[in-house]
Design a protein around this motif. Structure first.
Motif, PDB file in Angstrom:
ATOM      1  N   LYS A   1     -27.726  15.962 -31.241  1.00  0.00           N
ATOM      2  CA  LYS A   1     -27.159  14.857 -30.478  1.00  0.00           C
ATOM      3  C   LYS A   1     -27.490  15.035 -29.008  1.00  0.00           C
TER       4      LYS A   1
ATOM      5  N   ARG B   1     -25.677  13.594 -25.770  1.00  0.00           N
ATOM      6  CA  ARG B   1     -24.464  12.876 -25.382  1.00  0.00           C
ATOM      7  C   ARG B   1     -23.883  12.168 -26.608  1.00  0.00           C
ATOM      8  N   TYR B   2     -23.904  10.844 -26.617  1.00  0.00           N
ATOM      9  CA  TYR B   2     -23.337  10.115 -27.744  1.00  0.00           C
ATOM     10  C   TYR B   2     -24.413   9.595 -28.702  1.00  0.00           C
TER      11      TYR B   2
END
Length: 206
Positions: free
Chosen positions: A10, A12-13
């Protein structure tokens, strides 16, 4: 053998890979395809230790990246070389890091990719295709056990593609594990022992 166990990545988001499980065996060629932005280059960076999984682990013969990274030859993204050095000087500098090959081995690598006659030319004068050939030479020159290629036929002319195909088959005969990421699957499809598709954040058989 390279093994990915529940590998997720991943930023961040943004989830790129989601619990990928896959094994890459010795003496086999794997072709990975997928649309732009699906995480093909991210996957290669995880395999060669340039990036770490958010979850899961990547092992080579049950060893982690720190133990095994010196035995991997790679081309990741667009190759960049020192413009004020010749092709020979660039490879010699890279070879000086590990000091396991001699001048003759470097020259042999340049011959394999068709750059022997340009070995004393500044890479500033190299075309994009010549730089790609030089990148292939640096990837194979130290006889690594694992080869990871990111879009290796980019900028190559027909002769360059033929040279790359020949080298890949020669390395396979030596028992190497070879993973190729490419959108030019028509150039390489018939080389692959296994074709995988990166889709929906996971690897599946194509």
């Amino acid at each position: 053998m390279i093994k990915l166990e529940n590998v997720s990545k991943k930023f961040r988001y943004n989830e790129i890979l989601d619990h990928v499980n896959c094994e890459f065996d010795d003496g086999s060629i794997y072709l990975i395809r997928g649309k732009n932005g699906t995480g093909k280059t991210v996957l290669l960076k995880l395999l060669c230790g340039l990036s770490k999984p958010t979850e899961g682990k990547v092992t080579f013969y049950d060893q982690d990246h720190k133990a095994y990274k010196p035995y991997i030859g790679t081309i990741i993204e667009t190759p960049i070389f020192w413009k004020d050095m010749t092709g020979m000087e660039c490879l010699s500098f890279l070879a000086s890091i590990r000091k396991i090959i001699d001048k003759e081995t470097i020259l042999d690598s340049l011959k394999r990719v068709g750059l022997y006659d340009a070995k004393d030319m500044s890479t500033r004068k190299y075309s994009l295709g010549m730089r790609q050939r030089l990148a292939i030479a640096q990837a194979v020159m130290e006889n690594p056990d694992v080869l990871l290629f990111d879009e290796p036929t980019n900028s190559l002319d027909d002769d360059g593609v033929d040279i790359f195909r020949k080298i890949v088959l020669e390395e396979k005969e030596k028992g190497k594990t070879i993973v190729i990421v490419s959108h030019n699957i028509e150039d390489l499809q018939d080389l692959a022992d296994y074709t995988l598709l990166l889709k929906n954040r996971n690897l599946v058989e194509a």
